[in-house]
Design a protein around this motif. Structure first.
Motif, PDB file in Angstrom:
ATOM      1  N   TYR A  24     -45.951  98.044 -33.433  1.00 46.39           N
ATOM      2  CA  TYR A  24     -44.949  98.137 -32.586  1.00 46.39           C
ATOM      3  C   TYR A  24     -44.988  97.253 -31.649  1.00 46.39           C
ATOM      4  CZ  TYR A  24     -44.162 102.974 -34.168  1.00 46.39           C
ATOM      5  OH  TYR A  24     -44.051 103.980 -34.856  1.00 46.39           O
ATOM      6  N   ALA A  25     -44.139  96.821 -30.526  1.00 44.20           N
ATOM      7  CA  ALA A  25     -44.060  95.971 -29.411  1.00 44.20           C
ATOM      8  C   ALA A  25     -44.987  96.666 -28.264  1.00 44.20           C
ATOM      9  CB  ALA A  25     -42.910  95.668 -28.931  1.00 44.20           C
ATOM     10  N   ASP A  26     -46.034  96.280 -27.649  1.00 39.51           N
ATOM     11  CA  ASP A  26     -46.657  96.726 -26.650  1.00 39.51           C
ATOM     12  C   ASP A  26     -46.000  96.348 -25.208  1.00 39.51           C
ATOM     13  OD1 ASP A  26     -48.902  97.702 -25.166  1.00 39.51           O
ATOM     14  OD2 ASP A  26     -49.994  96.023 -25.184  1.00 39.51           O
ATOM     15  N   LEU A  27     -45.136  97.578 -24.790  1.00 40.75           N
ATOM     16  CA  LEU A  27     -44.326  97.661 -23.657  1.00 40.75           C
ATOM     17  C   LEU A  27     -44.937  98.168 -22.437  1.00 40.75           C
ATOM     18  CD1 LEU A  27     -40.820  98.206 -25.283  1.00 40.75           C
ATOM     19  CD2 LEU A  27     -42.150  96.094 -25.158  1.00 40.75           C
ATOM     20  N   ALA A  28     -44.658  97.550 -21.391  1.00 42.74           N
ATOM     21  CA  ALA A  28     -44.859  98.292 -20.122  1.00 42.74           C
ATOM     22  C   ALA A  28     -44.225  99.481 -19.931  1.00 42.74           C
ATOM     23  CB  ALA A  28     -44.615  97.172 -19.026  1.00 42.74           C
ATOM     24  N   ILE A  29     -44.814 100.373 -19.184  1.00 41.12           N
ATOM     25  CA  ILE A  29     -44.032 101.684 -19.083  1.00 41.12           C
ATOM     26  C   ILE A  29     -44.121 101.792 -17.225  1.00 41.12           C
ATOM     27  CG2 ILE A  29     -44.716 104.212 -19.024  1.00 41.12           C
ATOM     28  CD1 ILE A  29     -46.216 103.737 -21.334  1.00 41.12           C
ATOM     29  N   ILE A  30     -42.806 101.752 -16.904  1.00 39.33           N
ATOM     30  CA  ILE A  30     -42.282 101.805 -15.524  1.00 39.33           C
ATOM     31  C   ILE A  30     -42.350 103.256 -15.091  1.00 39.33           C
ATOM     32  CG2 ILE A  30     -40.645 101.366 -13.842  1.00 39.33           C
ATOM     33  CD1 ILE A  30     -42.255  98.876 -14.745  1.00 39.33           C
ATOM     34  N   ASP A  31     -43.222 103.799 -14.300  1.00 36.21           N
ATOM     35  CA  ASP A  31     -43.094 105.138 -13.512  1.00 36.21           C
ATOM     36  C   ASP A  31     -41.995 105.246 -12.479  1.00 36.21           C
ATOM     37  OD1 ASP A  31     -43.436 107.601 -12.549  1.00 36.21           O
ATOM     38  OD2 ASP A  31     -45.612 107.654 -12.606  1.00 36.21           O
ATOM     39  N   LEU A  32     -40.800 105.586 -12.962  1.00 36.53           N
ATOM     40  CA  LEU A  32     -39.941 105.392 -11.609  1.00 36.53           C
ATOM     41  C   LEU A  32     -40.103 106.381 -10.482  1.00 36.53           C
ATOM     42  CD1 LEU A  32     -37.465 103.710 -11.738  1.00 36.53           C
ATOM     43  CD2 LEU A  32     -35.896 105.254 -12.615  1.00 36.53           C
ATOM     44  N   ALA A  33     -41.205 107.250 -10.609  1.00 39.40           N
ATOM     45  CA  ALA A  33     -41.348 108.252  -9.486  1.00 39.40           C
ATOM     46  C   ALA A  33     -41.711 107.448  -8.248  1.00 39.40           C
ATOM     47  CB  ALA A  33     -42.305 109.105 -10.059  1.00 39.40           C
ATOM     48  N   LYS A  34     -42.392 106.250  -8.769  1.00 39.22           N
ATOM     49  CA  LYS A  34     -43.174 105.354  -7.722  1.00 39.22           C
ATOM     50  C   LYS A  34     -42.031 104.503  -6.763  1.00 39.22           C
ATOM     51  CE  LYS A  34     -47.295 104.648 -10.050  1.00 39.22           C
ATOM     52  NZ  LYS A  34     -48.369 103.427 -10.868  1.00 39.22           N
ATOM     53  N   ALA A  35     -40.791 104.478  -7.258  1.00 38.99           N
ATOM     54  CA  ALA A  35     -39.859 103.767  -6.645  1.00 38.99           C
ATOM     55  C   ALA A  35     -39.256 104.432  -5.456  1.00 38.99           C
ATOM     56  CB  ALA A  35     -38.686 103.476  -7.476  1.00 38.99           C
ATOM     57  N   THR A  37     -40.908 105.042  -2.714  1.00 42.67           N
ATOM     58  CA  THR A  37     -41.521 104.009  -1.269  1.00 42.67           C
ATOM     59  C   THR A  37     -41.424 102.714  -1.496  1.00 42.67           C
ATOM     60  OG1 THR A  37     -43.671 104.175  -2.076  1.00 42.67           O
ATOM     61  CG2 THR A  37     -43.112 106.169  -1.251  1.00 42.67           C
ATOM     62  N   ALA A  38     -41.686 101.927  -0.142  1.00 40.16           N
ATOM     63  CA  ALA A  38     -41.659 100.574  -0.041  1.00 40.16           C
ATOM     64  C   ALA A  38     -42.903 100.160  -0.758  1.00 40.16           C
ATOM     65  CB  ALA A  38     -41.587  99.922   1.109  1.00 40.16           C
ATOM     66  N   GLU A  39     -44.104 100.832  -0.995  1.00 35.47           N
ATOM     67  CA  GLU A  39     -45.137 100.271  -1.519  1.00 35.47           C
ATOM     68  C   GLU A  39     -45.007 100.461  -3.035  1.00 35.47           C
ATOM     69  OE1 GLU A  39     -45.024 102.447   0.960  1.00 35.47           O
ATOM     70  OE2 GLU A  39     -45.877 101.509   2.677  1.00 35.47           O
ATOM     71  N   GLY A  40     -44.464 101.555  -3.598  1.00 35.90           N
ATOM     72  CA  GLY A  40     -44.185 101.881  -5.146  1.00 35.90           C
ATOM     73  C   GLY A  40     -43.517 100.644  -5.531  1.00 35.90           C
ATOM     74  N   ARG A  41     -42.293 100.539  -4.768  1.00 38.91           N
ATOM     75  CA  ARG A  41     -41.390  99.587  -5.269  1.00 38.91           C
ATOM     76  C   ARG A  41     -41.842  98.009  -5.491  1.00 38.91           C
ATOM     77  NH1 ARG A  41     -37.980 102.583  -2.036  1.00 38.91           N
ATOM     78  NH2 ARG A  41     -37.904 101.192  -0.349  1.00 38.91           N
ATOM     79  N   ALA A  42     -42.623  97.781  -4.658  1.00 40.27           N
ATOM     80  CA  ALA A  42     -43.669  96.552  -4.646  1.00 40.27           C
ATOM     81  C   ALA A  42     -44.483  96.345  -5.659  1.00 40.27           C
ATOM     82  CB  ALA A  42     -44.202  96.226  -3.300  1.00 40.27           C
ATOM     83  N   GLU A  43     -44.974  97.593  -5.918  1.00 40.61           N
ATOM     84  CA  GLU A  43     -46.205  97.628  -7.250  1.00 40.61           C
ATOM     85  C   GLU A  43     -45.302  97.459  -8.554  1.00 40.61           C
ATOM     86  OE1 GLU A  43     -48.766 100.705  -9.532  1.00 40.61           O
ATOM     87  OE2 GLU A  43     -48.528 101.203  -7.387  1.00 40.61           O
ATOM     88  N   LEU A  44     -44.143  98.396  -8.605  1.00 39.51           N
ATOM     89  CA  LEU A  44     -43.325  98.223  -9.724  1.00 39.51           C
ATOM     90  C   LEU A  44     -42.646  96.911 -10.077  1.00 39.51           C
ATOM     91  CD1 LEU A  44     -41.570 101.859  -9.685  1.00 39.51           C
ATOM     92  CD2 LEU A  44     -43.511 101.069 -11.128  1.00 39.51           C
ATOM     93  N   ALA A  45     -42.267  96.366  -9.052  1.00 41.64           N
ATOM     94  CA  ALA A  45     -41.614  94.880  -9.098  1.00 41.64           C
ATOM     95  C   ALA A  45     -42.650  94.047  -9.613  1.00 41.64           C
ATOM     96  CB  ALA A  45     -41.035  94.423  -7.884  1.00 41.64           C
ATOM     97  N   VAL A  46     -43.630  93.811  -9.320  1.00 43.48           N
ATOM     98  CA  VAL A  46     -44.756  92.915 -10.016  1.00 43.48           C
ATOM     99  C   VAL A  46     -44.880  93.564 -11.633  1.00 43.48           C
ATOM    100  CG1 VAL A  46     -47.143  92.457 -10.185  1.00 43.48           C
ATOM    101  CG2 VAL A  46     -45.974  92.657  -7.883  1.00 43.48           C
ATOM    102  N   GLN A  47     -44.904  94.828 -11.816  1.00 42.36           N
ATOM    103  CA  GLN A  47     -44.954  95.178 -13.281  1.00 42.36           C
ATOM    104  C   GLN A  47     -43.890  94.684 -14.113  1.00 42.36           C
ATOM    105  OE1 GLN A  47     -45.664  99.417 -13.565  1.00 42.36           O
ATOM    106  NE2 GLN A  47     -46.319  99.383 -15.714  1.00 42.36           N
ATOM    107  N   LEU A  48     -42.612  95.098 -13.414  1.00 48.58           N
ATOM    108  CA  LEU A  48     -41.352  94.764 -14.108  1.00 48.58           C
ATOM    109  C   LEU A  48     -41.377  93.280 -14.417  1.00 48.58           C
ATOM    110  CD1 LEU A  48     -38.345  95.702 -14.985  1.00 48.58           C
ATOM    111  CD2 LEU A  48     -37.718  95.369 -12.740  1.00 48.58           C
ATOM    112  N   ARG A  49     -41.580  92.404 -13.241  1.00 43.08           N
ATOM    113  CA  ARG A  49     -41.506  91.190 -13.513  1.00 43.08           C
ATOM    114  C   ARG A  49     -42.376  90.689 -14.703  1.00 43.08           C
ATOM    115  NH1 ARG A  49     -41.995  87.294  -8.360  1.00 43.08           N
ATOM    116  NH2 ARG A  49     -44.067  87.997  -8.305  1.00 43.08           N
TER     117      ARG A  49
END
Length: 366
Positions: A24-35, A37-49
């Motif tokens: 299997y491909a080792d894919l990132a898991i994005i927890d959309l519940a964090k989106a 808040t601004a802090e959560g979006r900043a964290e997720l944006a780094v993970q997504l990138r």
């Protein structure tokens, strides 16, 4: 107020996930519940990138739908393939060639020799799909779906507003441009909800096509949202050039960028090559039901990079065509749709085949 009566739909019990030892491909898991808040979006944006710069695919969890709602959508998605008559399939056929649109029904065997989906060796495709625009009144639908159209419309809206918009904000943050940049280019004029049904083929046809159901390709639009289902068949090309399987995660989404996002991001968010193959041995002979949300920009958006991005200014911009020659989303969408699976591709060696769509070289991969 009396409760809303939900029309009954036959239940399609999900099959068991494969127990085969797949790579299997080792894919990132994005927890959309964090989106939220601004802090959560900043964290997720780094993970997504990071996810988009490695595998190009990622999972999404905590998107807001329950497992029961998920199963209900798959039950509804099953209807076009189990309750449409052959006459209805013809009556509601998509105008793929003449209109450059998948909206409506696509029958098995539509795609032809040596095209994107039939692989080679004269084997016709075994894929049916039914595609619905967000404006459910744009086209008529078979009778069995009509009582369910409010639910389908709500599901499409959920995908667009509660999932796509949140992801587009993360894409924009990753480029250090205003959060609503990509949202403003996705004003709901082109996206579509699609369901498809892969039928098993004969062993002879599988041998002829080397067990490939859909050649390696990239998607047309900006973001593709796949509702995870248990029949393993999707593979992505990893950065090392090796094909790896996508694992099924219960009630999760599998998301990837398409060509339009690659063009808009100046090559920073690359469209990842993926394909569909015959399921592993313990799932052979099973039909594969898929539920997708294909997002595209508005038709009049020209597919040119957001050169104002500080990230692109630092990393450089990769253009497939000069900005002055870049097509609109409409031209690119219609060009790829009308030729999809219907033309001879030009073989370029090493399993790569090409076609020209709206002035852009589009590659396919064996």
């Amino acid at each position: 107020m009396p409760g809303t009566v939900i029309p009954p739909v036959p239940h399609r019990p999900p099959v068991a996930p494969t127990q085969e030892a797949l790579e299997y491909a080792d894919l990132a898991i994005i927890d959309l519940a964090k989106a939220e808040t601004a802090e959560g979006r900043a964290e997720l944006a780094v993970q997504l990138r990071g996810a988009l710069s490695t595998h190009g695919f990622f999972y999404v969890i905590n998107h807001g739908y329950t497992q029961a709602q998920n199963e209900r959508i798959f039950d509804i998605a099953d209807l076009p393939f189990t309750h449409f008559s052959e006459e209805e399939k013809r009556e509601y056929a998509a105008k793929i060639v003449e209109g450059g649109s998948f909206q409506g029904f696509k029958a098995r065997g539509f795609w032809v020799l040596s095209s994107l989906c039939t692989i080679d060796a004269g084997v016709r495709d075994q894929l049916e799909h039914y595609n619905i625009n967000h404006d459910i009144t744009r086209k008529q639908h078979p009778e069995v779906l009509r009582p369910l159209l409010p639910e389908i419309e709500a599901f499409i809206t959920f995908n667009h507003v509660e999932i796509l918009h949140k992801l587009l904000r993360l894409y924009a943050i990753g480029l250090e441009i205003p959060e609503d940049t990509f949202i403003n280019q996705h004003n709901y004029s082109a996206p579509s909800y699609s369901i498809d049904f892969h039928y098993p083929r004969s062993e002879d046809d599988e041998t002829k096509t080397k067990n490939t159901w859909l050649k390696g390709h990239t998607d047309i639009g900006s973001v593709t949202i796949l509702w995870s289902q248990p029949v393993s068949a999707l593979q992505i090309m990893s950065p090392d050039g090796k094909w790896r399987w996508i694992r099924h995660i219960e009630n999760a989404l599998v998301v990837n960028s398409g060509d339009a996002m690659e063009y808009l991001s100046g090559g920073f968010y690359k469209a990842t090559i993926h394909r569909v193959v015959q399921p592993p041995p313990d799932q052979r002979g099973l039909t594969r039901l898929g539920v997708f949300y294909f997002a595209m920009t508005d038709d009049d958006v020209r597919l040119i990079p957001h050169a104002e991005s500080p990230v692109l200014q630092r990393h450089g911009i990769v253009r497939r065509v000069p900005d002055a020659s870049a097509p609109t989303m409409e031209a690119y969408r219609k060009g790829r749709t009308s030729s999809y699976g219907l033309i001879e591709l030009q073989k370029k060696g090493n399993g790569v085949e090409e076609e020209i769509v709206a002035g852009i070289v589009v590659k396919h991969y064996h």
